[in-house]
Write a protein that holds these residues in place. Structure first.
Motif, PDB file in Angstrom:
ATOM      1  N   ARG A 149     -40.655 -89.458  58.975  1.00  0.00           N
ATOM      2  CA  ARG A 149     -41.297 -88.415  58.176  1.00  0.00           C
ATOM      3  C   ARG A 149     -41.779 -87.370  59.166  1.00  0.00           C
ATOM      4  O   ARG A 149     -42.574 -87.679  60.070  1.00  0.00           O
ATOM      5  N   LEU A 150     -41.313 -86.135  59.036  1.00  0.00           N
ATOM      6  CA  LEU A 150     -41.734 -85.087  59.955  1.00  0.00           C
ATOM      7  C   LEU A 150     -42.013 -83.798  59.202  1.00  0.00           C
ATOM      8  O   LEU A 150     -41.372 -83.502  58.196  1.00  0.00           O
ATOM      9  N   SER A 151     -43.015 -83.074  59.683  1.00  0.00           N
ATOM     10  CA  SER A 151     -43.438 -81.835  59.034  1.00  0.00           C
ATOM     11  C   SER A 151     -43.538 -80.720  60.062  1.00  0.00           C
ATOM     12  O   SER A 151     -43.809 -80.966  61.249  1.00  0.00           O
ATOM     13  N   THR A 152     -43.327 -79.504  59.625  1.00  0.00           N
ATOM     14  CA  THR A 152     -43.375 -78.364  60.531  1.00  0.00           C
ATOM     15  C   THR A 152     -44.793 -78.174  61.076  1.00  0.00           C
ATOM     16  O   THR A 152     -45.773 -78.337  60.352  1.00  0.00           O
ATOM     17  N   LYS A 153     -44.871 -77.822  62.346  1.00  0.00           N
ATOM     18  CA  LYS A 153     -46.171 -77.498  62.933  1.00  0.00           C
ATOM     19  C   LYS A 153     -46.704 -76.184  62.366  1.00  0.00           C
ATOM     20  O   LYS A 153     -47.912 -76.004  62.214  1.00  0.00           O
ATOM     21  N   ASP A 154     -45.794 -75.272  62.064  1.00  0.00           N
ATOM     22  CA  ASP A 154     -46.190 -74.007  61.448  1.00  0.00           C
ATOM     23  C   ASP A 154     -46.403 -74.186  59.951  1.00  0.00           C
ATOM     24  O   ASP A 154     -45.855 -75.105  59.334  1.00  0.00           O
ATOM     25  N   GLN A 155     -47.171 -73.281  59.380  1.00  0.00           N
ATOM     26  CA  GLN A 155     -47.414 -73.252  57.947  1.00  0.00           C
ATOM     27  C   GLN A 155     -46.972 -71.892  57.419  1.00  0.00           C
ATOM     28  O   GLN A 155     -47.038 -70.889  58.137  1.00  0.00           O
ATOM     29  N   PHE A 156     -46.551 -71.852  56.149  1.00  0.00           N
ATOM     30  CA  PHE A 156     -45.930 -70.656  55.605  1.00  0.00           C
ATOM     31  C   PHE A 156     -46.673 -70.182  54.366  1.00  0.00           C
ATOM     32  O   PHE A 156     -47.083 -70.968  53.517  1.00  0.00           O
TER      33      PHE A 156
END
Length: 361
Positions: free
Chosen positions: A95-102
Motif C-alpha cells: 500500500r503506497l501513497s503519494t508524498k504530495d497532496q493535490f
C-alpha cells in the motif's frame, strides 16, 4: 490569538477552491525508473481494512521484488506469489501513497496495463485526505475477487449523495449515500459497465486509462480502453481539456455533494489487500469464489497471486493554469508554522511598543 493562527495555517493547507475549468496543465508525473521516488509505503499490517496482508516498507518491497520497474519501463506493484505461509501468517503486499497532496482543481490520469485480480484479492487505485474520513475519499478503480466489473465511488462525512441529475454513462448505480456512517461504509458506488474494466478481460485488452477530475463543480471519472482512447490523451500530453473527453462513466455533481465542503487535499493511493472487510465478507466472497478466503486462498498455493499485481505505465497529475495544485505536507506545515510565528512576533512587538507609549504617558 490561537484561533487566528490556526485560520492562517488551515487556509494554507486547504486553499479556497477555485472555479472549475476544463483546461489543465501537467504539474506532476510518476513514470519509469523514478516512479517510486515520491511515495510513502505503509509498512504495517492491514489495520485499516483488516485484510490478511503485511504492507511492506519501501526497502523490503524492493528487496522482495514486490515493487520494481520492469523491462518495459512500467512500475509493478504486487502481492507475494512465491511464499508458502503457515496458519496465522499474513501474505506480503503493498500500500503506497503519494508524498504530495493535490488540491481541488486537479486531474489525475493513470495508464494501467494490468490490475490485480483473483479470489481473495481486493485492489484499488484511489485518493484520500490525510484525515480520513474527514476530507473524503475518491475511488477511481476498486474491485474484488472474480467480480466481472470494476467500481468507482466516494466516501465522505454524512451529507454527500449521488445526484439524480448526474451526467454519466453508467446506469449501474449500486448506492447513492456517500457517508462512511451509512450501509457499513459502502459509499456511493457506480459500477463500470465496460466488461473489460477488471480481471482477465482487462489484461487481455491491454488495460486502459482512467481520468479523475477533482473539480469544484463535481467529481468525474472516465475510463478508456485502448481502442477508445481519445487522441487528446495519447502520447506525452502536457495539457488536457476534460470537455473533449465525452460523458464520464461516473459523475458526482456538487449540487448534492459540495466538493469544497466534503473534500480536502488528496493523496493518491495504490493498494492490494486480501480478504478483509470487503473481499472476505461472506456475502461478497461467495458470489464469485469458493472455499474459505484465508484458509484456502491466502494460505493456499502462492501461485493464486500470479495475477495480483498492478502494472502502471504512468500516473500524471494536471492542474488549472496559474493555480497551486501540488502541496508538500512537510514544507506546507513548516511554512505555515513560520507564518504563524512571524505573526505572533509582530503582534508581540506591537503590543510592547504600545505599552511603552502608555507607560511614558
Amino acid at each position: 490569538m490561537f484561533s487566528r493562527s490556526w485560520a492562517v495555517y488551515a487556509s494554507f493547507l486547504f486553499p479556497v477552491a477555485v472555479r472549475a475549468a476544463a483546461q489543465y496543465d501537467l504539474v506532476k508525473e510518476y513514470a519509469g525508473e523514478s516512479f517510486f521516488d515520491e511515495w510513502t509505503f505503509y509498512n504495517n499490517i492491514d489495520n485499516l481494512t483488516h485484510g490478511d496482508v503485511n504492507f511492506l516498507g519501501n526497502i523490503d518491497a524492493f528487496h522482495n521484488k514486490l515493487a520494481y520497474t520492469n523491462d518495459a519501463g512500467n512500475a509493478v506493484m504486487r502481492v507475494d506469489n512465491t511464499t508458502q505461509l503457515k496458519f496465522g501468517q499474513k501474505r506480503n503486499s503493498l500500500r503506497l501513497s503519494t508524498k504530495d497532496q493535490f488540491t481541488v482543481g486537479s486531474v489525475w490520469v493513470a495508464d494501467l496495463l494490468h490490475v490485480p485480480y483473483g479470489c481473495s484479492v481486493w485492489s484499488a487505485f484511489w485518493s484520500s485526505a490525510p484525515t480520513w474520513p474527514v476530507g473524503g475519499e475518491i475511488d477511481t478503480f476498486e474491485a474484488v475477487n472474480q467480480d466481472p466489473l470494476g467500481h468507482m465511488g466516494l466516501h465522505t462525512n454524512p451529507g454527500c449523495t449521488h445526484s439524480s441529475n448526474a451526467v454519466q454513462s453508467s446506469t449501474l448505480i449500486n448506492s447513492t449515500d456517500c457517508s462512511t456512517e451509512a450501509n457499513n461504509n459502502q459509499g456511493c458506488i457506480i459500477s463500470n459497465p465496460n466488461p473489460a474494466s477488471y480481471g482477465q478481460a482487462f489484461a487481455n485488452a491491454g488495460g486502459g486509462v482512467y481520468v479523475t477530475e477533482f473539480a469544484i463543480d463535481g467529481i468525474s471519472i472516465w475510463f478508456f480502453n485502448r481502442t477508445t482512447l481519445p487522441s487528446s490523451l495519447q502520447g506525452n500530453v502536457s495539457t488536457i481539456d476534460t470537455s473533449t473527453l465525452g460523458i464520464p462513466v461516473a459523475n458526482w455533481p456538487a449540487d448534492d455533494c459540495q466538493v469544497n465542503e466534503f473534500f480536502q487535499l488528496q493523496e493518491i493511493v495504490f493498494d492490494i489487500t486480501l480478504c478483509g472487510d470487503y473481499a472476505g465478507a461472506a456475502s461478497v466472497f461467495y458470489q464469485t469464489c469458493t472455499g474459505v478466503c484465508y484458509n484456502d486462498w491466502v494460505l493456499g498455493d502462492p501461485s493464486h497471486y500470479d495475477t495480483a499485481y498492478f502494472e502502471v505505465s504512468y500516473l500524471r497529475v494536471y492542474g488549472q493554469p496559474g493555480e497551486l495544485t501540488v502541496l508538500q505536507p512537510s514544507s506546507t506545515r513548516r511554512s505555515a508554522e513560520l507564518s504563524c510565528l512571524s505573526m505572533v512576533g509582530a503582534i508581540t512587538l506591537a503590543t510592547g511598543s504600545l505599552l511603552a507609549i502608555i507607560w511614558a504617558l
